[in-house]
Design a protein around this motif. Sequence first.
Motif, PDB file in Angstrom:
ATOM      1  N   UNK A 232       0.834  -1.207   0.000  1.00 48.52           N
ATOM      2  CA  UNK A 232       0.000   0.000   0.000  1.00 48.52           C
ATOM      3  C   UNK A 232       0.860   1.246   0.000  1.00 48.52           C
TER       4      UNK A 232
ATOM      5  N   UNK B 163       3.697   6.064  -4.956  1.00 44.41           N
ATOM      6  CA  UNK B 163       3.718   6.182  -6.421  1.00 44.41           C
ATOM      7  C   UNK B 163       2.677   7.197  -6.894  1.00 44.41           C
ATOM      8  N   UNK B 164       1.460   7.067  -6.364  1.00 44.55           N
ATOM      9  CA  UNK B 164       0.397   8.004  -6.747  1.00 44.55           C
ATOM     10  C   UNK B 164       0.738   9.431  -6.297  1.00 44.55           C
TER      11      UNK B 164
ATOM     12  N   UNK C 124       3.892   1.513  -1.223  1.00 39.47           N
ATOM     13  CA  UNK C 124       4.486   1.673  -2.562  1.00 39.47           C
ATOM     14  C   UNK C 124       3.469   2.324  -3.506  1.00 39.47           C
ATOM     15  N   UNK C 125       2.233   1.812  -3.474  1.00 32.44           N
ATOM     16  CA  UNK C 125       1.200   2.349  -4.368  1.00 32.44           C
ATOM     17  C   UNK C 125       0.893   3.797  -3.999  1.00 32.44           C
TER      18      UNK C 125
END
Lengths: 473, 364
Positions: free
Chosen positions: A449, A455-456, A451-452
């Motif tokens: 989560x 990233x966003x 990482x995501x």
Amino acid sequence: MIFQSFQFLSFFLVVLFGARIVLGKFPELRKLFLLVASYFFYMCWDWRFGGLILAITFINYYIGPKIQNADDDSVKKRWLALSLIISMAILAYFKYANFFIDSMNDLLTMLGFSVNIPLLNVLLPIGISFYTFQSISYTLDIYKGRTEAVESFSDFALFVAFFPQLVAGPIVRASHFLPQLKNDHKEEPDSMETGVALMIRGFIKKIAFADVLAVHFVDPAFANPELYSPLFLLVAIYAYSYQVYMDFSGYTDIARGVARTLGYELQINFNRPYQAVSVSNFWQRWHISMSSFFRDYLFFGIGGSRYGNVYFNLMVTFIAIGIWHGAGWNFVLYGTLHGTFVGLERWRRNKRAAEGISEPEYQGIRLAAQWFWIFNVVAFSRLLFRGGSLDSAIHYAKAMTHFEVTSLPVNMVGVVIFVLALILHYTPLHWTYGWKSFYCRIPVVIQSGLIVGILYFLVAISTKEAPFIYFQF
Amino acid sequence: MNKSDYISSRGNRKVWISFILAILMLSGAEAALQFRAYMKGGDEASVETIDDGSIYYFNEDYQLKLIQPNIDVDEGHRVVRSNSLGLRSPEIQTKKQDNEIRIAMLGASSVMGMINPVNEDTIPYRLQADLQAQFPDKKINVINGGIAGYYFADQQQLFEKVLKPLDLDLVIFYSGFNNVSLYCEDGGVAPENHGLLNLTLPKWVLSIELLVKNTAILRELRPEVEQSTDPKSLNEKPFRDSFESVLKSIQNANVPLLVVRNPRAYSRDMSEEEQYELSAFSRSKDGCFSIEGLHDVYDRHNNIMEEISRGYGIPVLKLDQLVPGGHQYYGDSIHFNAEGSEFVANLMLEELNRDHLLSDGGVK
């Protein structure tokens, strides 16, 4: 193929999968795979430069055993000289030829000759200063007896071209990296996890800090300094120092992180540079792999503090550091300025020692004041660095005296990021280690989560896909 | 740990799992967005998603982006109904009736009604209603020939391929300024690339586009720090040539024409803050210009359009000088709200009457 691109992320995942899973139990094949991947990575910028790096690699690989096996010291020296001359000639041609021609034209014009030597139509291969220095560190280390000539050409080629640090360092020493290519080399446990944590930190530094500071402060101020108030220009000078630090140390973090996920360790390159209490101390904390390279191979090579005049040796070293950054009188002056400060500090230290006075110990307010003073020396000297030329630096400095201009375009996002950068730089170092161990401790779903989410966040805040500043060197 | 043992390391296994989970999360979010787009836009949504939604598709025959034919899509902020031609208009018969007046309004997002919640709030629809009231005995059709993002070349293509065969009585050319945006795209010249490979994210990926669109505030610059291009330094020839090419195309078809100067919601006499707020859309689109630069570049290009049109004897409606700026008529920097559409339609009607472009209920 810059790190913060979809292309690099795809490339990285493929290489990681290939090196770790597919070829994990075949170390020789694995190294060959990494070598091919590294050349592919480099040639994604320009396939034509693949031959150049191969040539530098081959020359130094060939000369290495010649130095090692020569019985006579004068023969060793001749082979070493050949390695240095060829490598530096290639670097000089691509990086400095036009600077010399331009300077020669200026000199001839000044002397009254109407000669105009045409400039060469050459492109600067990305990262050439880094891999050239890395290659010559190999022959120098063999000459000094610090390392042995490597038998495998592919191992040596991988050392020169290893993609995480290929284009902007850290400059890896042969004696540090080549032993890691041996098959019995032990890898740190959980190196992938800490590598990913390093990569995340690097991406945040680059995208959320460096690029944001560039867009909100540095780029506009240096593009049109006459439009802004002296206060904004001052803030932009400070912001640039943090931009270049976040940019370069961000790159280093990503490079070290990627290398670590692949099982290799690269040396640290930064150690809170703006906590330096002297200019010499700054150079022990900033771009450590480069400054230590110049210290070990040039400063000590020309006598250091033992032979000749130490101040002269220091000046030569710092001018070389300046020129390493780029071909221009602004870089010569940048090196000279730092050499002068370091020389003065050395002279004061020697004087104190002669008088039996101990070195000052900075604490509390005095320490903060010293940090601030050294930071200002570094930040203002970077006018020469960022301006691109001597004229630009002078133009910027002049604009700082235009007190009638009052434009101070403050953007909240920019200010928040700048303040955060300052706070982070002065937080205790063990908190940083805490972040890595925190990342390693949290459950895997939260890691994903994170990482995501990051990233966003980085996509949202990313103003542009800007290359790293040190790519140009 | 030996290199051959790394897979068995607990931490390293965890990394692989976290990567796989992260990829699954990203894919899940993307799949949800694609599904949402599919539900709104039908089969073609995942094939070609352009601009601000997924209602478009690329027509291979015409080489044009069009709205998917015959859709009735509620996008949340607007309902788009299209006809079989892929235009935001009611269905139109190929053969014109005897007592019918056919007008096409050719343009881009302003004509299409990018921020209008229903077709009935668009300028063409309002003009049609006004004309119908003026000519109750006639059958009035004002075709909405606007598609968001259209350049002059697209507009010319739309006219040639779709509108010209419809036996038009008049074209109102309200072009929009998408061609001005080209100045901000690296001068339109890409550097020579000698790289082995350049892999980019596929255009159909919605997550990134959605994210970028909804977080503009994070990247917004103060007007004073914008990197501005000097409008006087621009090479205006391509703009002139392509605009003139559209005019020639319409004139060659012997269709009377009215050209419209492009209006904007902000003006120099407003306060800096007000201009800043109202110019948000323009700045996001034409980001290489400062606000003053936008005023300058839009005025210069409106003048170019007017000069060329006058040269061909084509009347010009100066909407930029006739519509008051601010929020009353505009939904953003350049697009009209329903009240604005009505206001503009009235101005167009007045102009048509003044120039006798529709005298006696027929076409001049």
